[in-house]
Scaffold this motif. Structure first.
Motif, PDB file in Angstrom:
ATOM      1  N   LEU A 136       0.900  -1.185  -0.148  1.00  0.00           N
ATOM      2  CA  LEU A 136       0.036   0.018   0.136  1.00  0.00           C
ATOM      3  C   LEU A 136       0.756   1.111  -0.118  1.00  0.00           C
ATOM      4  CD1 LEU A 136      -3.226  -1.002   2.138  1.00  0.00           C
ATOM      5  CD2 LEU A 136      -3.002  -1.130  -0.163  1.00  0.00           C
ATOM      6  N   PRO A 137       1.957   1.510   0.743  1.00  0.00           N
ATOM      7  CA  PRO A 137       2.902   2.688   0.732  1.00  0.00           C
ATOM      8  C   PRO A 137       3.351   2.989  -0.466  1.00  0.00           C
ATOM      9  CG  PRO A 137       3.203   1.483   2.841  1.00  0.00           C
ATOM     10  CD  PRO A 137       2.449   0.423   1.840  1.00  0.00           C
ATOM     11  N   ALA A 138       3.918   1.904  -1.343  1.00  0.00           N
ATOM     12  CA  ALA A 138       4.396   1.916  -2.613  1.00  0.00           C
ATOM     13  C   ALA A 138       3.391   2.183  -3.552  1.00  0.00           C
ATOM     14  CB  ALA A 138       5.053   0.899  -2.977  1.00  0.00           C
ATOM     15  N   ALA A 139       2.142   1.724  -3.453  1.00  0.00           N
ATOM     16  CA  ALA A 139       0.994   1.733  -4.232  1.00  0.00           C
ATOM     17  C   ALA A 139       0.562   3.032  -4.385  1.00  0.00           C
ATOM     18  CB  ALA A 139      -0.278   0.982  -4.037  1.00  0.00           C
ATOM     19  N   ARG A 140       0.544   4.149  -3.483  1.00  0.00           N
ATOM     20  CA  ARG A 140       0.491   5.504  -3.231  1.00  0.00           C
ATOM     21  C   ARG A 140       1.255   6.341  -4.049  1.00  0.00           C
ATOM     22  NH1 ARG A 140      -0.936   3.556   1.962  1.00  0.00           N
ATOM     23  NH2 ARG A 140      -3.436   3.616   2.255  1.00  0.00           N
ATOM     24  N   GLU A 141       2.744   5.778  -4.062  1.00  0.00           N
ATOM     25  CA  GLU A 141       3.510   6.433  -5.039  1.00  0.00           C
ATOM     26  C   GLU A 141       3.608   6.415  -6.303  1.00  0.00           C
ATOM     27  OE1 GLU A 141       7.713   6.330  -3.605  1.00  0.00           O
ATOM     28  OE2 GLU A 141       7.020   5.402  -1.797  1.00  0.00           O
ATOM     29  N   TYR A 142       3.115   5.189  -6.765  1.00  0.00           N
ATOM     30  CA  TYR A 142       3.041   4.764  -8.162  1.00  0.00           C
ATOM     31  C   TYR A 142       1.837   4.937  -8.857  1.00  0.00           C
ATOM     32  CZ  TYR A 142       7.624   2.958  -7.790  1.00  0.00           C
ATOM     33  OH  TYR A 142       9.163   2.904  -7.842  1.00  0.00           O
ATOM     34  N   ILE A 143       0.714   4.888  -8.205  1.00  0.00           N
ATOM     35  CA  ILE A 143      -0.733   5.172  -8.698  1.00  0.00           C
ATOM     36  C   ILE A 143      -0.776   6.426  -9.124  1.00  0.00           C
ATOM     37  CG2 ILE A 143      -2.156   5.635  -6.779  1.00  0.00           C
ATOM     38  CD1 ILE A 143      -3.968   3.657  -7.745  1.00  0.00           C
ATOM     39  N   ARG A 144      -1.644   6.864 -10.262  1.00  0.00           N
ATOM     40  CA  ARG A 144      -1.931   8.332 -10.537  1.00  0.00           C
ATOM     41  C   ARG A 144      -2.443   9.061  -9.053  1.00  0.00           C
ATOM     42  NH1 ARG A 144      -3.900   9.699 -15.992  1.00  0.00           N
ATOM     43  NH2 ARG A 144      -4.864  11.594 -14.737  1.00  0.00           N
ATOM     44  N   GLU A 145      -1.926  10.263  -8.872  1.00  0.00           N
ATOM     45  CA  GLU A 145      -2.368  10.785  -7.743  1.00  0.00           C
ATOM     46  C   GLU A 145      -3.707  11.103  -7.409  1.00  0.00           C
ATOM     47  OE1 GLU A 145      -1.960  15.421  -6.148  1.00  0.00           O
ATOM     48  OE2 GLU A 145      -1.101  15.118  -8.219  1.00  0.00           O
ATOM     49  N   GLU A 146      -4.782  10.936  -8.544  1.00  0.00           N
ATOM     50  CA  GLU A 146      -6.253  11.146  -8.380  1.00  0.00           C
ATOM     51  C   GLU A 146      -6.827   9.884  -7.683  1.00  0.00           C
ATOM     52  OE1 GLU A 146      -4.473  11.596 -11.220  1.00  0.00           O
ATOM     53  OE2 GLU A 146      -5.423  13.107 -12.533  1.00  0.00           O
ATOM     54  N   GLN A 147      -5.938   8.678  -8.012  1.00  0.00           N
ATOM     55  CA  GLN A 147      -6.593   7.219  -7.747  1.00  0.00           C
ATOM     56  C   GLN A 147      -6.274   7.035  -6.414  1.00  0.00           C
ATOM     57  OE1 GLN A 147      -6.249   4.485 -10.755  1.00  0.00           O
ATOM     58  NE2 GLN A 147      -6.608   6.023 -12.494  1.00  0.00           N
ATOM     59  N   VAL A 148      -5.203   7.688  -5.836  1.00  0.00           N
ATOM     60  CA  VAL A 148      -4.766   7.329  -4.296  1.00  0.00           C
ATOM     61  C   VAL A 148      -5.851   7.232  -3.417  1.00  0.00           C
ATOM     62  CG1 VAL A 148      -3.545   8.146  -2.228  1.00  0.00           C
ATOM     63  CG2 VAL A 148      -2.449   8.359  -4.584  1.00  0.00           C
ATOM     64  N   ALA A 149      -7.064   8.099  -3.581  1.00  0.00           N
ATOM     65  CA  ALA A 149      -8.244   7.782  -2.730  1.00  0.00           C
ATOM     66  C   ALA A 149      -8.952   6.336  -2.810  1.00  0.00           C
ATOM     67  CB  ALA A 149      -9.356   8.904  -3.021  1.00  0.00           C
ATOM     68  N   LEU A 150      -8.691   5.539  -3.921  1.00  0.00           N
ATOM     69  CA  LEU A 150      -9.129   4.238  -4.000  1.00  0.00           C
ATOM     70  C   LEU A 150      -8.476   3.514  -3.333  1.00  0.00           C
ATOM     71  CD1 LEU A 150      -9.797   4.418  -7.801  1.00  0.00           C
ATOM     72  CD2 LEU A 150     -11.506   4.793  -6.106  1.00  0.00           C
ATOM     73  N   VAL A 151      -7.186   3.627  -3.210  1.00  0.00           N
ATOM     74  CA  VAL A 151      -6.146   2.679  -2.271  1.00  0.00           C
ATOM     75  C   VAL A 151      -6.507   2.915  -0.722  1.00  0.00           C
ATOM     76  CG1 VAL A 151      -3.610   2.231  -1.650  1.00  0.00           C
ATOM     77  CG2 VAL A 151      -4.548   2.656  -4.059  1.00  0.00           C
ATOM     78  N   ASP A 152      -6.795   4.341  -0.561  1.00  0.00           N
ATOM     79  CA  ASP A 152      -6.942   4.567   0.747  1.00  0.00           C
ATOM     80  C   ASP A 152      -8.518   4.026   1.443  1.00  0.00           C
ATOM     81  OD1 ASP A 152      -4.882   6.088   0.925  1.00  0.00           O
ATOM     82  OD2 ASP A 152      -5.921   8.072   0.723  1.00  0.00           O
ATOM     83  N   ALA A 153      -9.420   4.040   0.285  1.00  0.00           N
ATOM     84  CA  ALA A 153     -10.812   3.481   0.731  1.00  0.00           C
ATOM     85  C   ALA A 153     -10.885   1.965   0.980  1.00  0.00           C
ATOM     86  CB  ALA A 153     -11.785   3.824  -0.381  1.00  0.00           C
ATOM     87  N   LEU A 154     -10.001   1.395   0.070  1.00  0.00           N
ATOM     88  CA  LEU A 154      -9.610  -0.048   0.146  1.00  0.00           C
ATOM     89  C   LEU A 154      -9.014  -0.347   1.558  1.00  0.00           C
ATOM     90  CD1 LEU A 154      -9.731  -3.182  -0.461  1.00  0.00           C
ATOM     91  CD2 LEU A 154      -7.090  -2.522  -1.662  1.00  0.00           C
ATOM     92  N   GLU A 155      -7.885   0.578   2.091  1.00  0.00           N
ATOM     93  CA  GLU A 155      -7.147   0.286   3.238  1.00  0.00           C
ATOM     94  C   GLU A 155      -8.223   0.412   4.433  1.00  0.00           C
ATOM     95  OE1 GLU A 155      -3.246   1.064   5.354  1.00  0.00           O
ATOM     96  OE2 GLU A 155      -4.264   2.832   4.530  1.00  0.00           O
ATOM     97  N   ALA A 156      -9.030   1.388   4.180  1.00  0.00           N
ATOM     98  CA  ALA A 156      -9.986   1.749   5.381  1.00  0.00           C
ATOM     99  C   ALA A 156     -11.162   0.443   5.731  1.00  0.00           C
ATOM    100  CB  ALA A 156     -10.733   2.943   5.023  1.00  0.00           C
ATOM    101  N   LEU A 157     -11.586   0.205   4.380  1.00  0.00           N
ATOM    102  CA  LEU A 157     -12.575  -0.955   4.404  1.00  0.00           C
ATOM    103  C   LEU A 157     -12.075  -2.123   5.072  1.00  0.00           C
ATOM    104  CD1 LEU A 157     -14.144  -0.490   1.222  1.00  0.00           C
ATOM    105  CD2 LEU A 157     -15.322  -0.382   3.460  1.00  0.00           C
ATOM    106  N   LEU A 158     -10.652  -2.554   4.569  1.00  0.00           N
ATOM    107  CA  LEU A 158      -9.829  -3.823   5.323  1.00  0.00           C
ATOM    108  C   LEU A 158      -9.586  -3.739   6.649  1.00  0.00           C
ATOM    109  CD1 LEU A 158      -7.620  -4.361   2.552  1.00  0.00           C
ATOM    110  CD2 LEU A 158      -9.587  -5.757   3.060  1.00  0.00           C
ATOM    111  N   LEU A 159      -9.371  -2.428   7.340  1.00  0.00           N
ATOM    112  CA  LEU A 159      -9.143  -2.201   8.717  1.00  0.00           C
ATOM    113  C   LEU A 159     -10.339  -2.223   9.367  1.00  0.00           C
ATOM    114  CD1 LEU A 159      -7.009   0.869   8.602  1.00  0.00           C
ATOM    115  CD2 LEU A 159      -6.278  -1.254   9.427  1.00  0.00           C
ATOM    116  N   ARG A 160     -11.467  -2.229   8.738  1.00  0.00           N
ATOM    117  CA  ARG A 160     -12.961  -2.295   9.469  1.00  0.00           C
ATOM    118  C   ARG A 160     -13.335  -3.704   9.338  1.00  0.00           C
ATOM    119  NH1 ARG A 160     -15.550   2.493   6.597  1.00  0.00           N
ATOM    120  NH2 ARG A 160     -16.954   1.109   5.838  1.00  0.00           N
ATOM    121  N   GLY A 161     -12.744  -4.435   8.645  1.00  0.00           N
ATOM    122  CA  GLY A 161     -12.685  -5.958   8.745  1.00  0.00           C
ATOM    123  C   GLY A 161     -14.001  -6.383   7.640  1.00  0.00           C
ATOM    124  N   ILE A 162     -14.030  -5.571   6.485  1.00  0.00           N
ATOM    125  CA  ILE A 162     -14.895  -6.095   5.654  1.00  0.00           C
ATOM    126  C   ILE A 162     -14.906  -7.456   4.922  1.00  0.00           C
ATOM    127  CG2 ILE A 162     -15.397  -3.602   4.556  1.00  0.00           C
ATOM    128  CD1 ILE A 162     -13.470  -5.591   2.399  1.00  0.00           C
TER     129      ILE A 162
END
Length: 167
Positions: free
Chosen positions: A141-167
């Motif tokens: 996830l940290p590297a994904a935030r560096e390599y993905i288009r800046e505007e799409q970082v929010a999609l990675v963040d959303a996935l991480e938040a959902l996984l932390l909530r135990g989806i």
């Protein structure tokens, strides 16, 4: 009345894409699969150039159906649900990208992308055939935030938040 018609026309002309963010869990944490756009425009770009496999949807095609179709067309891999909605982001071009995540795995070396035509060099009248995606890779996830288009970082963040909530 003319104002509302104008607003409707503008809204309907918004370019919309739908895409999938495949993820897997490893001992080092969660990894996501990103795609690198093909062609001469993107050839020397790396950080900030990668994307979720995505593409246009129009008409009656449901966005999630378009996302699954585009994932297959751009990678050669079949996406299997369940799918988790991540929300939408707006890219600098004005394109709205809606994303879903799904748990899966693949070998990036086996990626096979469809091709498209591109006028190259620009305004030359010469058309070349390029792969829509020239390669794929797994990123923590940290590297994904560096390599993905800046505007799409929010999609990675959303996935991480959902996984932390135990989806």
């Amino acid at each position: 009345m003319a104002k509302s018609v104008k607003a409707v026309k503008r809204a309907s002309s918004v370019r919309q894409s739908a895409g999938l963010l495949m993820y897997r869990e490893r001992s080092g944490g969660v990894e996501v699969f990103l795609a690198h756009p093909g062609g001469p425009i993107w050839a020397k770009r790396d950080k900030g150039a990668w994307t979720i496999p995505k593409g246009r949807h129009e008409g009656a095609e449901a966005p999630l159906d378009a996302a699954k179709r585009e994932f297959n067309e751009e990678t050669g891999f079949v996406a299997k649900g369940p799918f988790i909605e991540l929300g939408s982001v707006t890219q600098k071009s004005g394109k709205v990208v809606t994303g879903w995540a799904f748990k899966g795995d693949c070998d990036p070396a086996k990626l096979i992308s469809n091709t498209c035509e591109l006028e190259w060099p620009p305004r030359s009248g010469k058309m070349i055939e390029i792969p829509e995606v020239d390669r794929g890779a797994w990123f923590g996830l940290p590297a994904a935030r560096e390599y993905i288009r800046e505007e799409q970082v929010a999609l990675v963040d959303a996935l991480e938040a959902l996984l932390l909530r135990g989806i």
